[in-house]
Design an enzyme around this catalytic site. Structure first.
Site, PDB file in Angstrom:
ATOM      1  N   SER A 130       0.833  -1.204   0.000  1.00 35.31           N
ATOM      2  CA  SER A 130       0.000   0.000   0.000  1.00 35.31           C
ATOM      3  C   SER A 130       0.864   1.248   0.000  1.00 35.31           C
ATOM      4  O   SER A 130       1.978   1.249   0.563  1.00 35.31           O
ATOM      5  CB  SER A 130      -0.853  -0.018   1.269  1.00 35.31           C
ATOM      6  N   TYR A 155      -1.602  -1.227  11.081  1.00 39.57           N
ATOM      7  CA  TYR A 155      -1.856  -1.731   9.725  1.00 39.57           C
ATOM      8  C   TYR A 155      -0.702  -1.333   8.787  1.00 39.57           C
ATOM      9  O   TYR A 155      -0.146  -2.166   8.070  1.00 39.57           O
ATOM     10  CB  TYR A 155      -3.176  -1.171   9.183  1.00 39.57           C
ATOM     11  N   LYS A 159       2.350  -3.634   6.603  1.00 38.57           N
ATOM     12  CA  LYS A 159       2.734  -3.582   5.178  1.00 38.57           C
ATOM     13  C   LYS A 159       4.238  -3.353   5.051  1.00 38.57           C
ATOM     14  O   LYS A 159       4.914  -4.007   4.256  1.00 38.57           O
ATOM     15  CB  LYS A 159       1.947  -2.491   4.442  1.00 38.57           C
TER      16      LYS A 159
END
Ligand code: UDP
Length: 341
Positions: A130, A155, A159
């Site tokens: 992302s 989160y 990644k």
């Protein structure tokens, strides 16, 4: 390109659209999903589009022994030529409340997938990353060489961490070839309106909330802040049609097949930034329907503006976007209407 490809999270939003493009490219996708954030209705939609239901292994990728057993079963029928690893939790806000849930799931899944790849001699891995790895970039458009600041949420950290885990594994002696695909803001749906984004709870992302607000399933859309240092005061993002994004995964697999070694990150965006108010206006132009909205306070943690320099993907993968913002919003609205039918 006739590869047998495991698609973890293949029943999810981007995963399901990628399954279609894999089939279009002559590949055989095998969906691996535990349906924790998706429903089996997606398989019905895929059947409607493809004319057949793809093979499905219902398994939790974070459950090491179950995952390895699923790979064994799949390997009995032939080689596993590639893995596209989508399966992950993705709600930024929830990750700040439940960080261990995110670390346990997203990181364990990636480690398990790599172990399974090694056991089966699979060397091509595409990872779903992302643009959140860039935080608020110092310069926009942002390219892949931009520094990764300390992640703003658990989160985002998963990644960054998974990209690092894959990079370390590729450098360890195992002949892994990996593409780390950094998505900007995927929106829209397949033109058939048989699959699309299915937020199971309150949608946090702009476009699913917007379409639900227009459908009067939600209160009017709140624009989170109009006092940012942007031309109209609202935040800027790079909204990419999910089918363009899906095609990039096929291009990445194709590219990996031609490399002897590789572990590369690619930005996947349109290269254009649009503000929240511009998205509302584009939606109204594309559909002729008014978006009920009001201006509200800023949302904590939002970056002011980010959009992609996607020239590396264009150069190396031969990929670029075909759909406009209006087309993506039209498809998002058609999907919302199909859901309500
Ligand atoms: N946004 C908004 N109202 C909403 C949801 C999102 O104004 O109900 C804004 C948000 O502040 C951001 C943009 O829309 O500027 C995109 O938000 P989204 O959560 O979809 O993506 P992300 O912030 O993760 O890039």
């Amino acid at each position: 390109m006739k590869k047998r490809v495991i698609v973890t999270g293949g029943a999810g939003y981007i995963g399901s659209h990628t399954v279609i493009e894999l089939v279009n490219a002559g590949c055989t996708p095998i969906v691996m999903d535990n349906f924790s954030n998706s429903t089996k209705e997606v398989l019905v939609g895929l059947h409607g589009i493809l004319g057949f239901e793809p093979e499905v292994e219902e398994v939790d990728c974070a459950d090491r022994s179950a995952l390895l057993a699923a790979f064994e079963r799949i390997a009995e029928d032939g080689s596993i030529d590639g893995i596209i690893h989508f399966a992950a939790f993705k709600a930024v806000g929830e990750s700040t409340q439940l960080p261990l849930k995110y670390y346990a799931n997203n990181i364990a899944s990636t480690v398990n997938i790599l172990e399974a790849a090694q056991q089966h001699g699979t060397t091509e891995v595409v990872f779903s990353s992302s643009c959140t790895v860039y935080g608020q970039p110092e310069a926009i458009p942002v390219d892949e060489s931009a520094p990764m600041p300390s992640a703003e949420s658990p989160y985002g950290y998963t990644k960054q961490a998974c990209e690092r885990i894959i990079t370390d594994f590729a450098a360890s002696g195992y002949p892994l070839k990996a593409a780390l695909l950094r998505y900007f803001n995927p929106i829209g749906a397949h033109s058939s309106s048989l699959i699309g984004e299915l937020p199971l709870n309150h949608p946090n992302n702009l476009v699913p909330y917007l379409t639900q607000a227009v459908a009067m399933l939600r209160d009017p859309l709140t624009v989170f802040g109009d006092d940012y240092p942007t031309p109209d005061g609202t935040c800027i993002r790079d909204y990419i049609h999910v089918m363009d994004l899906a095609k990039a995964h096929v291009a990445a697999l194709d590219w990996l097949g031609k490399q002897s070694t590789a572990c590369e990150a690619f930005n996947l965006g349109t290269g254009e930034g649009n503000s929240v108010l511009e998205v509302i206006q584009a939606f109204e132009r594309a559909t002729g329907v008014t978006v009920p909205h009001r201006i509200g306070p800023r949302r904590a943690g939002d970056v002011t503006a980010i959009f992609a320099d996607a020239s590396k993907a264009r150069r190396e993968l031969g990929w670029s976007c075909n759909f406009s913002l209006e087309e993506a919003l039209r498809d998002a609205w058609n999907w919302q209407q199909a859901l309500g039918a």
